[in-house]
Structures are given as structure tokens and as C-alpha cells.
Design an enzyme around this catalytic site. Structure first.
Site, mmCIF file in Angstrom:
data_model
loop_
_atom_site.group_PDB
_atom_site.id
_atom_site.type_symbol
_atom_site.label_atom_id
_atom_site.label_comp_id
_atom_site.label_asym_id
_atom_site.label_seq_id
_atom_site.Cartn_x
_atom_site.Cartn_y
_atom_site.Cartn_z
ATOM 1 N N HIS A 101 -33.460 16.305 6.369
ATOM 2 C CA HIS A 101 -32.646 17.377 6.952
ATOM 3 C C HIS A 101 -31.158 17.037 6.806
ATOM 4 C CE1 HIS A 101 -30.917 20.201 9.766
ATOM 5 N NE2 HIS A 101 -32.044 20.885 9.680
ATOM 6 N N GLU A 176 -32.088 25.076 2.778
ATOM 7 C CA GLU A 176 -31.195 25.329 3.909
ATOM 8 C C GLU A 176 -29.749 25.110 3.476
ATOM 9 O OE1 GLU A 176 -33.432 24.740 7.892
ATOM 10 O OE2 GLU A 176 -32.647 22.813 7.272
HETATM 11 P P1 PGA Z 1 -30.774 27.075 12.601
HETATM 12 O O1 PGA Z 1 -31.271 25.660 12.068
HETATM 13 O O2 PGA Z 1 -31.953 28.004 12.567
HETATM 14 O O3 PGA Z 1 -30.303 26.804 14.013
HETATM 15 O O4 PGA Z 1 -29.682 27.530 11.712
HETATM 16 C C1 PGA Z 1 -32.165 25.558 10.982
HETATM 17 C C2 PGA Z 1 -32.392 24.111 10.640
HETATM 18 O O5 PGA Z 1 -31.440 23.328 10.668
HETATM 19 O O6 PGA Z 1 -33.518 23.709 10.316
#
Ligand code: PGA
Length: 262
Positions: A101, A176
Site C-alpha cells: 500500500h 490506487e
Molecule cells: P480511500 O482509501 O478509499 O480512503 O481513498 C483507499 C485506500 O487507500 O485503500
């Protein structure tokens, strides 16, 4: 068609065991009510034991709900203070693990080689890996091709040798874009779909395994209003949800919205 995966990444939340159990029970109810999705709830590892007991008690089919961890170390055990290994997670019935992540890359300086070792170990020990990739804002500002180049670089390094080192033929990649995480600025679904297709092509071309399944989730400010815009697209296999997974009502709306679009 496979069910869409909705993975809830609780990050360092909530602050107490009682609140974690309450949130889990609400998420489990949402999973039970939503037909077209496979939910994966990823709480902080400290709460996993209690939550796995609650999960067993609630008797929700594993096709509807599974538990995941937010990280796992690359060694199974030994003098590695503070770490948790995949086998420990498996002993609690955990099925998934998030690896790489961007918050861990940023705050804990996790590098691609470290992420690669974690993936090899976790997959070797039988966990399903959700590998997070995504470009920072300064890269996206240079354009879409720059973003693709950046993601390709991450995939190559993070997955290097993984399919040779393990017998596994499947990987879940969460796309992401860093600028979309927690910012309320979700990516345009068409752009996210193009990147999802690109991720699938890149992984398949790099590893050329006949049976390789690559699923791609979109993550970054997904909520009850926009989730279906991503998840209804064929190329996007689900969503990784942070903030919206911490609010029971919002998360329920999110899962229901996907069911209604199916
Ligand atoms: P968010 O986070 O939905 O708060 O933008 C997603 C993530 O970091 O997995």
C-alpha cells in the site's frame, strides 16, 4: 462471471476492540445482504483474532465474506520485532493480505524489493495477495503515458520471480492513484478502466503463464455514490475502499449500489 470484490481497508482504525467488532458486524450484515459481491474485510492485525471468532459465529458463506490483513512480513518467524507472518495469519483463518500500500511505501519506506519478498512469502504460504500500485500526483501531471510507465515499473519489480517461486497462478492488483486516496478526488472511471486493462496486459505479457488470472480493483475515494461507476465496468473486478468502509451506513450503501447495478 466472477463476483466483484469489495475489499475494506480499515488502515489504523478504529481505536478500540469494541468499535472494531461493531464495525465488523455491520460490514458482515452488508455482505450478507449484497448478492453480487465478495467482500474482504481487512482490519488492523490486533483485531483479527476477535473478528475471526465473530466471523465464525455469524456463519456467513466464505463466498460472500473473507478476512484479510493489511500487511505480512516475508519471514515466517524469528527475531523480527513487531512483524506478523503469513502463517500466523492463516492460523486465524485469514485468506487475503494487502501488500505494498502506498501509505506503507511512504511512511515505512517499503521498497519494491521488500514488497516483492512479501508477495513471494504470502503467496507461497497460501494467502491471496492484493498488491497495491499507483502513481503519485507529479507523475500523473506529466500525462497518462507517464502514469502507465510508472505502474509498469512497479509491477515488474513487485512481481519479479513471483510466479516462478510459487505455484500460484493468480494475483489481485489494486490500482490506487496516490492523489486519489483519501482526497475525495476519485479517478475518472474511464481512465481507471484503461489502466486496469493495461495492468492486466502488462502482467500477462511479463509472466506468460497460460493459466494466470489477474484481477484489478480500483481504489481511491470510492464511496456509495461512485463505486458502481467503476465496478460495473467489465475490466474492473472490484474496489479497495478505505474511508467509506469505516462508516457502516456508507459502506452498506456502497455494497447495495453494486447489487442494484448487476
Ligand atoms: P480511500 O482509501 O478509499 O480512503 O481513498 C483507499 C485506500 O487507500 O485503500
Amino acid at each position: 462471471m466472477d463476483k466483484k470484490i469489495i475489499a475494506a481497508n480499515w488502515k489504523e482504525n478504529p481505536k478500540s476492540r469494541a468499535a472494531a467488532l461493531k464495525l465488523f458486524e455491520a460490514s458482515a450484515r452488508a455482505a450478507k445482504a449484497a448478492e453480487g459481491i465478495a467482500m474482504v474485510v481487512c482490519p488492523p492485525s490486533i483485531f483479527l483474532e476477535d473478528i475471526s471468532r465473530a466471523f465464525a459465529r455469524l456463519q456467513i458463506p466464505s463466498s460472500r465474506l473473507a478476512l484479510g490483513a493489511q500487511d505480512a512480513f516475508w519471514e515466517e518467524g524469528g527475531p523480527f520485532t513487531g512483524n506478523v507472518g503469513p502463517k500466523m495469519l492463516k492460523s486465524l483463518g485469514i485468506k487475503y493480505v494487502i501488500v505494498g500500500h502506498s501509505e506503507r511505501r511512504k511512511w515505512l519506506h517499503e521498497t519494491d524489493p521488500m514488497i516483492n519478498r512479501k508477495i513471494v512469502r504470502a503467496m507461497g504460504d497460501g494467502l491471496k495477495v492484493i498488491l497495491c500500485v499507483g502513481e503519485p500526483p507529479e507523475v500523473r501531471k506529466k500525462g497518462f503515458s507517464a502514469a502507465k510507465r510508472f505502474i509498469k515499473g512497479q509491477l515488474k519489480k513487485d512481481l519479479q520471480g513471483v510466479f516462478g517461486a510459487t505455484a500460484r497462478n493468480d494475483i489481485i492488483v489494486a490500482y490506487e492513484p496516490i492523489w486519489a486516496i483519501g482526497s475525495g478526488k476519485n479517478d475518472n472511471p474511464r481512465d481507471a478502466a484503461e489502466i486496469a486493462a493495461f495492468i492486466k496486459e502488462t502482467v500477462r505479457a511479463a509472466f506468460q503463464r497460460a493459466k494466470l488470472t489477474v484481477k484489478v480493483l480500483y481504489g481511491g475515494s470510492v464511496n456509495g455514490k461512485n463505486a458502481a461507476d467503476y465496478v460495473q465496468l467489465d475490466v474492473i473486478d472490484g474496489a479497495l475502499v478505505g474511508g467509506a468502509s469505516l462508516k457502516a451506513g456508507e459502506f452498506n450503501r456502497l455494497t447495495q449500489s453494486i447489487r442494484m447495478k448487476k
